[in-house]
Design a protein around this motif. Structure first.
Motif, PDB file in Angstrom:
ATOM      1  N   THR A  79      38.398  37.607  42.537  1.00  0.00           N
ATOM      2  CA  THR A  79      38.499  36.549  41.530  1.00  0.00           C
ATOM      3  C   THR A  79      38.382  37.114  40.114  1.00  0.00           C
ATOM      4  O   THR A  79      39.047  36.620  39.191  1.00  0.00           O
ATOM      5  CB  THR A  79      37.431  35.470  41.757  1.00  0.00           C
ATOM      6  N   TRP A  82      41.713  38.548  39.357  1.00  0.00           N
ATOM      7  CA  TRP A  82      42.654  37.457  39.126  1.00  0.00           C
ATOM      8  C   TRP A  82      42.504  36.900  37.710  1.00  0.00           C
ATOM      9  O   TRP A  82      43.492  36.640  37.016  1.00  0.00           O
ATOM     10  CB  TRP A  82      42.418  36.368  40.167  1.00  0.00           C
ATOM     11  N   GLY A  98      38.463  32.540  36.754  1.00  0.00           N
ATOM     12  CA  GLY A  98      38.190  33.732  37.557  1.00  0.00           C
ATOM     13  C   GLY A  98      36.780  34.251  37.352  1.00  0.00           C
ATOM     14  O   GLY A  98      36.094  34.629  38.312  1.00  0.00           O
TER      15      GLY A  98
END
Length: 199
Positions: A79, A82, A98
């Motif tokens: 995350t 990302w 994120g």
């Protein structure tokens, strides 16, 4: 004497570029911190090789909770990546999302780790194995805490609009540190939870 002309463009307020000084600084920090973990893990394997009885003395620790925690930490790294990719494309909301997800997952990792510590059949004073287990995982949790603080700061700055597609070195450096924390955990997980099962 003539006055110097100052260009009307705004001066940069933060370093730019992938290889700015902050990036190199973090790379050297990671090298020193990695050396610390190498020394600690070397101590573990040295004592394991000289143990007169079984190692670990209480048998291989349960792996399910640690495996789930590993998945949580790896997800937090994903995350964070990302979110970083989002700001590289100019999307501040994606960066914030994120980083918030990484913060939640990282905090969950710490909570599970502390819960596991409280339910181990040994303590740091039980034997050499217990001392090394709590020392190495404790040093790692300290690094996770630093990483969570960095992610929290990045989240706040991102929400305030401090980053853009052109200027986001702080995000790159912070996420790189978080990846390092995750990579170290993979080694720690392998050491304490997988190698005892390999004999």
């Amino acid at each position: 004497m003539s006055d110097a002309l100052v260009p009307p463009t705004a001066l940069p307020v933060a370093p730019q570029g992938v290889r700015a000084s902050g990036w190199y600084g973090l790379v050297f920090l990671i090298a020193t911190e990695a050396a610390l973990f190498v020394y600690l893990l070397f101590s573990y394997f040295l004592l394991a090789s000289q143990a007169p009885g079984p190692w670990p003395p209480s048998g291989a620790p349960p792996i399910l909770s640690a495996a789930i925690n590993t998945a949580i930490l790896l997800a937090s790294s994903l995350t964070a990546w990302w979110g970083q990719r989002g700001i590289e494309r100019g999307s501040s909301p994606r960066l914030v999302a994120g980083l918030v997800l990484s913060l939640i997952l990282g905090t969950a990792f710490v909570a599970v780790q502390v819960h596991d510590w409280m339910h181990k059949p040994f303590s740091p004073r039980t034997d050499a194995y217990g001392s090394l287990f709590y020392t190495i995982t404790g040093v790692h949790i300290a690094h996770v805490a630093v990483g969570l603080f960095m992610l929290a700061c990045l989240t706040l700055w991102a929400a305030l609009g401090r980053f853009s597609a052109k200027r986001h070195l702080h995000v790159t450096v912070g996420v790189l540190y978080w990846h390092f924390v995750d990579a170290v955990w993979l080694v720690v997980f392998t050491t304490f939870f997988l190698t005892p099962r390999l004999g």
